[in-house]
Scaffold this motif. Structure first.
Motif, PDB file in Angstrom:
ATOM      1  N   ARG A   8       0.848  -1.192   0.000  1.00  0.00           N
ATOM      2  CA  ARG A   8       0.000   0.000   0.000  1.00  0.00           C
ATOM      3  C   ARG A   8       0.888   1.248   0.000  1.00  0.00           C
ATOM      4  NH1 ARG A   8      -3.845  -0.402   5.059  1.00  0.00           N
ATOM      5  NH2 ARG A   8      -3.904   1.847   4.615  1.00  0.00           N
ATOM      6  N   ASP A  10      -0.735   4.467   0.318  1.00  0.00           N
ATOM      7  CA  ASP A  10      -1.556   5.574   0.800  1.00  0.00           C
ATOM      8  C   ASP A  10      -0.956   6.162   2.075  1.00  0.00           C
ATOM      9  OD1 ASP A  10      -3.188   4.191   3.257  1.00  0.00           O
ATOM     10  OD2 ASP A  10      -2.843   2.777   1.625  1.00  0.00           O
ATOM     11  N   ASP A  11      -1.371   7.375   2.414  1.00  0.00           N
ATOM     12  CA  ASP A  11      -0.792   8.082   3.562  1.00  0.00           C
ATOM     13  C   ASP A  11      -1.010   7.342   4.877  1.00  0.00           C
ATOM     14  OD1 ASP A  11       0.435  10.255   2.337  1.00  0.00           O
ATOM     15  OD2 ASP A  11      -1.433  11.380   2.219  1.00  0.00           O
ATOM     16  N   ASP A  12      -2.180   6.733   5.052  1.00  0.00           N
ATOM     17  CA  ASP A  12      -2.452   6.025   6.308  1.00  0.00           C
ATOM     18  C   ASP A  12      -1.432   4.913   6.544  1.00  0.00           C
ATOM     19  OD1 ASP A  12      -4.599   7.619   6.929  1.00  0.00           O
ATOM     20  OD2 ASP A  12      -6.117   6.202   6.215  1.00  0.00           O
ATOM     21  N   ARG A  50       2.954  12.841  -3.918  1.00  0.00           N
ATOM     22  CA  ARG A  50       1.615  12.576  -3.391  1.00  0.00           C
ATOM     23  C   ARG A  50       0.483  13.039  -4.319  1.00  0.00           C
ATOM     24  NH1 ARG A  50       0.458   8.795  -0.325  1.00  0.00           N
ATOM     25  NH2 ARG A  50      -0.391   8.312  -2.359  1.00  0.00           N
ATOM     26  N   GLY A  54      -1.113   6.875  -6.445  1.00  0.00           N
ATOM     27  CA  GLY A  54      -2.308   6.221  -5.927  1.00  0.00           C
ATOM     28  C   GLY A  54      -2.027   5.416  -4.677  1.00  0.00           C
ATOM     29  N   ASP A  55      -2.840   4.414  -4.434  1.00  0.00           N
ATOM     30  CA  ASP A  55      -2.789   3.687  -3.166  1.00  0.00           C
ATOM     31  C   ASP A  55      -1.925   2.426  -3.192  1.00  0.00           C
ATOM     32  OD1 ASP A  55      -4.451   5.557  -2.062  1.00  0.00           O
ATOM     33  OD2 ASP A  55      -6.274   4.368  -2.308  1.00  0.00           O
ATOM     34  N   THR A  76      -3.066   8.566 -10.105  1.00  0.00           N
ATOM     35  CA  THR A  76      -4.421   9.112 -10.009  1.00  0.00           C
ATOM     36  C   THR A  76      -4.564  10.431 -10.768  1.00  0.00           C
ATOM     37  OG1 THR A  76      -3.832  10.239  -7.937  1.00  0.00           O
ATOM     38  CG2 THR A  76      -4.829   8.046  -7.763  1.00  0.00           C
TER      39      THR A  76
END
Length: 202
Positions: A8, A10-12, A50, A54-55, A76
């Protein structure tokens, strides 16, 4: 392909990995307390990457005459990715052309540099001449068509994971045997090469 990995992006999840690194840093002094994966690439991640990343990200390693690395990054926003590649073109002396409905950025020195193919939804990265061929012409054989790879995926209990790393033992055998004393193992009655060739994807 000898090794396949996906993670992954993504930021999380990046924040989760940073938290893990911070915990490791409490035990390992070599990991700085302010370690952030976003800083590893040497650019301002939030401004340069960023906006278009994408994720998910994936990579593959293939062993032939040389070790070849292939990377695929979700895109994205192609316009934002084009801006990023414009800066990279100048810093890495890339040559821009069209290929497969996208923009191909070819390394000036294929022995040391990476080439890139930017499409609407993915940025592909490849090293060496094999990487450039993959980017410009595509491939005839894919992992999705590999029965052994697919069989391993069907055995996984969950539908998705934060990260995945898979080893194709026969294809990776030259890499592994290069790093260890296979002859010493063989003299001890351990035929590692034969064992690796019998495993398949793991």
């Amino acid at each position: 392909v000898a090794v396949f990995g996906a993670i992954r992006a993504d930021d999380d999840y990046i924040n989760t990995l940073n938290n893990v690194a911070a915990q490791v840093g409490q035990q390992v002094p070599m990991v700085p307390a302010d370690f952030d994966l976003r800083d590893v690439l040497g650019v301002n991640f939030d401004e340069s990457i960023r906006p278009w990343l994408g994720d998910n990200a994936a990579f593959g390693v293939r062993y032939g005459a040389t070790e070849e690395l292939f990377i695929a990054l979700d895109v994205t926003d192609r316009d934002a990715a084009t801006v990023f590649m414009g800066g990279l073109t100048a810093s890495e002396d890339l040559t821009e052309s069209e290929a497969r409905g996208g923009t191909l950025y070819t390394a000036s020195n294929l022995d040391f540099g990476s080439s890139y193919l930017l499409l609407d939804e993915v940025l592909l990265v490849g090293t060496g001449q094999a990487g450039l061929t993959w980017l410009s012409q595509g491939v005839t054989e894919t992992l999705s068509a590999d029965a052994g790879f697919g069989e391993v995926l069907t055995r996984l209990p969950e539908e998705s994971y934060n990260a995945m790393l898979m080893l194709n033992a026969p294809a990776a055998a030259p890499l592994i045997l290069e790093e260890i004393d296979a002859e010493a193992l063989l003299s001890a009655g351990i035929d590692l090469e034969t064992a690796l060739n019998g495993f398949g994807w793991q």
